[in-house]
Design a protein around this motif. Sequence first.
Motif, PDB file in Angstrom:
ATOM      1  N   ALA A   1      -5.455  14.654  69.084  1.00 27.88           N
ATOM      2  CA  ALA A   1      -5.569  14.128  70.439  1.00 27.88           C
ATOM      3  C   ALA A   1      -7.171  14.230  70.801  1.00 27.88           C
ATOM      4  O   ALA A   1      -7.380  13.088  71.422  1.00 27.88           O
ATOM      5  CB  ALA A   1      -4.696  14.788  71.467  1.00 27.88           C
ATOM      6  N   LEU A   2      -7.797  15.127  70.688  1.00 24.55           N
ATOM      7  CA  LEU A   2      -9.200  15.411  70.926  1.00 24.55           C
ATOM      8  C   LEU A   2     -10.082  14.446  70.201  1.00 24.55           C
ATOM      9  O   LEU A   2     -11.109  13.849  70.734  1.00 24.55           O
ATOM     10  CB  LEU A   2      -9.646  16.709  70.776  1.00 24.55           C
ATOM     11  N   LYS A   3      -9.753  14.056  68.957  1.00 22.38           N
ATOM     12  CA  LYS A   3     -10.399  13.254  68.041  1.00 22.38           C
ATOM     13  C   LYS A   3     -10.238  11.732  68.687  1.00 22.38           C
ATOM     14  O   LYS A   3     -11.075  11.139  68.809  1.00 22.38           O
ATOM     15  CB  LYS A   3      -9.911  13.293  66.634  1.00 22.38           C
ATOM     16  N   ASP A   4      -9.048  11.542  69.154  1.00 22.60           N
ATOM     17  CA  ASP A   4      -8.577  10.006  69.752  1.00 22.60           C
ATOM     18  C   ASP A   4      -9.551   9.881  70.845  1.00 22.60           C
ATOM     19  O   ASP A   4     -10.108   9.326  71.355  1.00 22.60           O
ATOM     20  CB  ASP A   4      -7.151   9.913  69.942  1.00 22.60           C
ATOM     21  N   LEU A   5      -9.619  11.040  71.812  1.00 23.07           N
ATOM     22  CA  LEU A   5     -10.258  10.725  73.021  1.00 23.07           C
ATOM     23  C   LEU A   5     -11.853  10.738  72.770  1.00 23.07           C
ATOM     24  O   LEU A   5     -12.390   9.970  73.275  1.00 23.07           O
ATOM     25  CB  LEU A   5      -9.906  12.381  73.858  1.00 23.07           C
TER      26      LEU A   5
END
Length: 123
Positions: A113-117
Motif C-alpha cells: 500500500a505504501l509503495k502504491d501511494l
Amino acid sequence: MLTAERERQAFSSLYMAVTGDETESATTGGMSAYQISSPASGLSQAMDGSPGSLPSPQQLTEEASCKRELRLVKNREAARECRRKKKEYVKCLENRVAVLEKQNKTLIEELKALKDLYCHKTE
C-alpha cells in the motif's frame, strides 16, 4: 489416563515389594506417598530371617526383578511426561508461527500500500 492410574498403582506395589515398606506416611492428591527406606534396609530385612547367612539366589533374583519392573514403570512415566511436554512445546511453536505469518502478511500488505501511494505521488 486410566492406564496411568494403573501404572501408579503398580509402581506403588512394586515400590513396597522392593523396599519392604508397607506403611503410608501421607497422601497427596489421591496418591499415597510411601516412606523411603535406605538401600541397606532391604538387605538387612533379607538377612533377618537367618543371622549370618546370605539371601538365597531366588530372593536376589526376585528383588532384581522387582527393581527392574520398578525402573521400567518409572521410565515409562518419565517418557510419557517427556512426550507431553514435547507436544506442548510444538503447539506453542505452531501458534507462534501462525502469529508471525499473520504479522508478516499484514506488513507485506502495508508495504504494498505504501509503495502504491509513493508511486502515485511521484507521477
